[in-house]
Scaffold this motif. Sequence first.
Motif, mmCIF file in Angstrom:
data_model
loop_
_atom_site.group_PDB
_atom_site.id
_atom_site.type_symbol
_atom_site.label_atom_id
_atom_site.label_comp_id
_atom_site.label_asym_id
_atom_site.label_seq_id
_atom_site.Cartn_x
_atom_site.Cartn_y
_atom_site.Cartn_z
ATOM 1 N N GLU A 91 0.833 -1.201 0.000
ATOM 2 C CA GLU A 91 0.000 0.000 0.000
ATOM 3 C C GLU A 91 0.869 1.253 0.000
ATOM 4 N N ARG A 94 2.087 1.876 -3.499
ATOM 5 C CA ARG A 94 1.009 2.348 -4.375
ATOM 6 C C ARG A 94 0.691 3.817 -4.106
ATOM 7 N N LEU A 98 0.884 7.175 -6.473
ATOM 8 C CA LEU A 98 -0.309 7.982 -6.746
ATOM 9 C C LEU A 98 -0.117 9.439 -6.321
ATOM 10 N N ALA A 112 5.961 0.649 -12.027
ATOM 11 C CA ALA A 112 6.030 -0.539 -11.173
ATOM 12 C C ALA A 112 7.458 -1.032 -10.979
ATOM 13 N N ALA A 162 2.689 -4.507 -12.217
ATOM 14 C CA ALA A 162 1.639 -3.502 -12.045
ATOM 15 C C ALA A 162 0.536 -4.038 -11.139
ATOM 16 N N PHE A 165 1.658 -3.911 -7.392
ATOM 17 C CA PHE A 165 1.686 -2.630 -6.696
ATOM 18 C C PHE A 165 0.386 -1.831 -6.783
ATOM 19 N N HIS A 166 -0.485 -2.172 -7.705
ATOM 20 C CA HIS A 166 -1.718 -1.396 -7.815
ATOM 21 C C HIS A 166 -2.972 -2.196 -7.480
ATOM 22 N N SER A 167 -2.832 -3.502 -7.266
ATOM 23 C CA SER A 167 -4.002 -4.311 -6.926
ATOM 24 C C SER A 167 -3.794 -5.184 -5.692
#
Length: 213
Positions: A91, A94, A98, A112, A162, A165-167
Amino acid sequence: IPTEVRGRSTIEMLDRLGVLAARPLLIHCVDLDAEDIRRIAESGCAVAHCPVANAKLGHGVAPYPALREAGVRVGLGTDSVASNNRLDLLEEARIAALLQRALHRRPDLLPAEELLRLCTLEGARALGLESRIGTLEPGKDADLCAVSLAAPHLRPVHDPLAALFHSARAADVVLAVVQGRVLQRAGEVLTLDADAISARVEEAAERLREVMR
């Protein structure tokens, strides 16, 4: 006698006091100007970037791109439970991406591949431990984890990094190994009594609430 009050930044004060010469690990580093970044880079200090804690407390966003462009070693940190409830490194990565993308309006920042380095080798470099940890190679400590990409919130997987780190989240980690010792497998912590620790935490929290009433 005419005098002029001149404020100094925290980094300038640390430099003048000789603290930067000891090359400490600098935490957060949210309020930096160009001169501060120059001092950090020239001193050889590293920075622990803790975006979730900084965001939760409303302290701001560290100038990550400028630090990296200056050659400063930057690792990713979670700070502590006092300012970060989950201590979830996935988290943290990520949100680091963002925040920087939103702040600079650049979707190319912190891809990523860079997040992976930030969580591994760059963190080791920031601690001065890159000869022991940070990559998987002969002679280094066997520190590693395995993350399952099978859960519905991770599908479909077009790019494993990806997706990581994003899901993915901490609950998707199915194996954690430190120095070759398995600490967690399939969600079960093998080295600690999680139920007993949870009970002690609740007891401590209740005592704290009593004191604060």
